[in-house]
Design a protein around this motif. Structure first.
Motif, PDB file in Angstrom:
ATOM      1  N   HIS A   1      -3.809  -1.597  -5.791  1.00 35.65           N
ATOM      2  CA  HIS A   1      -4.038  -0.326  -5.211  1.00 35.65           C
ATOM      3  C   HIS A   1      -3.960   1.002  -6.240  1.00 35.65           C
ATOM      4  O   HIS A   1      -4.802   1.616  -6.090  1.00 35.65           O
ATOM      5  CB  HIS A   1      -2.924  -0.089  -4.051  1.00 35.65           C
ATOM      6  CG  HIS A   1      -3.010  -0.782  -2.964  1.00 35.65           C
ATOM      7  ND1 HIS A   1      -4.258  -0.869  -1.896  1.00 35.65           N
ATOM      8  CD2 HIS A   1      -2.292  -1.749  -2.448  1.00 35.65           C
ATOM      9  CE1 HIS A   1      -3.978  -1.422  -1.017  1.00 35.65           C
ATOM     10  NE2 HIS A   1      -2.885  -2.001  -1.054  1.00 35.65           N
ATOM     11  N   LEU A   2      -2.985   0.475  -7.318  1.00 34.63           N
ATOM     12  CA  LEU A   2      -2.972   1.598  -8.434  1.00 34.63           C
ATOM     13  C   LEU A   2      -4.168   1.548  -9.184  1.00 34.63           C
ATOM     14  O   LEU A   2      -4.991   2.545  -9.491  1.00 34.63           O
ATOM     15  CB  LEU A   2      -1.675   1.214  -9.179  1.00 34.63           C
ATOM     16  CG  LEU A   2      -0.350   1.356  -8.737  1.00 34.63           C
ATOM     17  CD1 LEU A   2       0.905   0.955  -9.530  1.00 34.63           C
ATOM     18  CD2 LEU A   2      -0.242   2.826  -8.039  1.00 34.63           C
TER      19      LEU A   2
ATOM     20  N   ALA B   1       2.637   1.476  -3.606  1.00 30.66           N
ATOM     21  CA  ALA B   1       1.645   2.430  -4.224  1.00 30.66           C
ATOM     22  C   ALA B   1       1.368   3.747  -3.996  1.00 30.66           C
ATOM     23  O   ALA B   1       1.385   4.605  -5.112  1.00 30.66           O
ATOM     24  CB  ALA B   1       0.276   1.721  -4.247  1.00 30.66           C
TER      25      ALA B   1
ATOM     26  N   ILE C   1       0.103  -4.310  -5.087  1.00 32.07           N
ATOM     27  CA  ILE C   1       0.546  -2.934  -5.639  1.00 32.07           C
ATOM     28  C   ILE C   1      -0.269  -2.529  -6.927  1.00 32.07           C
ATOM     29  O   ILE C   1      -0.882  -1.330  -6.995  1.00 32.07           O
ATOM     30  CB  ILE C   1       2.034  -2.872  -5.959  1.00 32.07           C
ATOM     31  CG1 ILE C   1       2.977  -3.013  -4.711  1.00 32.07           C
ATOM     32  CG2 ILE C   1       2.404  -1.600  -6.583  1.00 32.07           C
ATOM     33  CD1 ILE C   1       4.383  -3.160  -5.050  1.00 32.07           C
TER      34      ILE C   1
ATOM     35  N   LYS D   1       0.974  -1.097  -0.084  1.00 32.51           N
ATOM     36  CA  LYS D   1       0.151   0.180  -0.086  1.00 32.51           C
ATOM     37  C   LYS D   1       0.886   1.147   0.020  1.00 32.51           C
ATOM     38  O   LYS D   1       0.563   2.303  -0.767  1.00 32.51           O
ATOM     39  CB  LYS D   1      -0.842  -0.076   1.303  1.00 32.51           C
ATOM     40  CG  LYS D   1      -1.967   1.094   1.336  1.00 32.51           C
ATOM     41  CD  LYS D   1      -2.847   1.065   2.261  1.00 32.51           C
ATOM     42  CE  LYS D   1      -4.049   1.986   2.281  1.00 32.51           C
ATOM     43  NZ  LYS D   1      -4.914   2.008   3.592  1.00 32.51           N
TER      44      LYS D   1
ATOM     45  N   ARG E   1       2.296   6.998  -6.748  1.00 30.77           N
ATOM     46  CA  ARG E   1       1.187   7.953  -7.114  1.00 30.77           C
ATOM     47  C   ARG E   1       1.738   9.428  -6.619  1.00 30.77           C
ATOM     48  O   ARG E   1       1.445  10.349  -7.609  1.00 30.77           O
ATOM     49  CB  ARG E   1      -0.187   7.794  -6.149  1.00 30.77           C
ATOM     50  CG  ARG E   1      -1.158   6.664  -6.460  1.00 30.77           C
ATOM     51  CD  ARG E   1      -2.110   6.837  -5.844  1.00 30.77           C
ATOM     52  NE  ARG E   1      -2.343   6.737  -4.457  1.00 30.77           N
ATOM     53  CZ  ARG E   1      -2.484   5.726  -3.794  1.00 30.77           C
ATOM     54  NH1 ARG E   1      -2.543   4.392  -4.310  1.00 30.77           N
ATOM     55  NH2 ARG E   1      -2.372   5.424  -2.303  1.00 30.77           N
TER      56      ARG E   1
END
Length: 257
Positions: free
Chosen positions: A134-135, A91, A131, A88, A95
């Protein structure tokens, strides 16, 4: 498919210029490259750090911000192992980079403690899958290029290990696969055949010519930190010449392009 993804589907492999600061990014754009990528080792060296996530992530963000602001080329960033062991958080780090204009990242399946070692294949694939989840959940558009270090670490069974990992990482959601230090044509052909994802190889003294790599199915070629090393060695040579000759003429020697 965005512009950066499309660059991996050309008739000739995408040649990435690996940069380390704003000036090198500008030079790559002036030289006509289609895209740039950071070298983690080079960026770390510029700031006086060893490679292997010794540089704080905040300092990487600063460098990426300046590089992104200095060039209009698509930018991919080497984030090593993601600067976290929590998918998390990895990710979230990605971002932050995307918010700076980054369109791609490299993330590797080895970690550096006392030495560099491969992660367990299934453990890494599970982390990668999380990952990517989450993206997707945050609608983060980024090309995730997964670096497999089987050849870099010189494993006896590097080809067999690399092909197994290629299949696993594709299933986990990778957008591309990167195999640094693979050079034998038979090994390159094996990893290309093992997956439908675009394959990235890295500059090495015995890497085949670009036309050969294209015929083998390679889609992307990068430079690692070798451009930075070459420039740094030339700088040291120039500095020594100035000191030894007792004049500054070495600063003004014409460089033929």
């Amino acid at each position: 498919m965005n512009k950066f993804e499309m660059l991996h589907q050309q008739s000739q492999p995408l040649l990435i210029a690996n940069v380390w600061d704003a000036e090198s990014a500008k030079r790559a754009e002036r030289a006509g490259y289609q895209a740039i990528g950071t070298s983690s080792a080079a960026v770390a060296a510029v700031l006086g750090y060893e490679d292997g996530e010794h540089m704080p992530f905040e300092e990487l963000l600063f460098m990426v911000k300046r590089i992104s602001a200095s060039s209009s080329l698509p930018l991919s960033v080497d984030i090593e192992s993601g600067y976290s062991r929590d998918p998390k958080e990895v990710a979230a780090n990605i971002r932050l980079l995307v918010d700076l204009g980054v369109v791609g990242v490299n993330i590797e399946d080895s970690r550096v403690t006392q030495t560099r070692a491969l992660m367990d294949k299934d453990t890494f694939a599970a982390s990668l899958s999380e990952i990517m989840g989450h993206l997707r959940a945050s609608d983060t558009q980024v090309f995730v290029n997964v670096r497999c270090d089987a050849f870099l670490l010189g494993l006896d069974d590097a080809t067999a290990e690399a092909t197994k990992r290629a299949e696993s990482y594709q299933s986990a959601g990778a957008d591309g696969l990167f195999f640094p230090c693979v050079t034998a044509e038979s090994d390159i052909e094996a990893v290309v055949t093992a997956t439908s994802l675009p394959i990235n190889v890295m500059a090495m003294p015995d890497l085949p010519a670009f036309d050969t790599l294209s015929k083998l199915g390679v889609r992307r070629i990068s430079m690692g930190n070798f451009a930075y090393v070459s420039i740094s060695n030339q700088l040291e040579k120039t500095m020594k010449n100035i000191s030894l000759k007792g004049d500054c003429s070495a600063l003004f020697v014409a460089n033929d392009l």
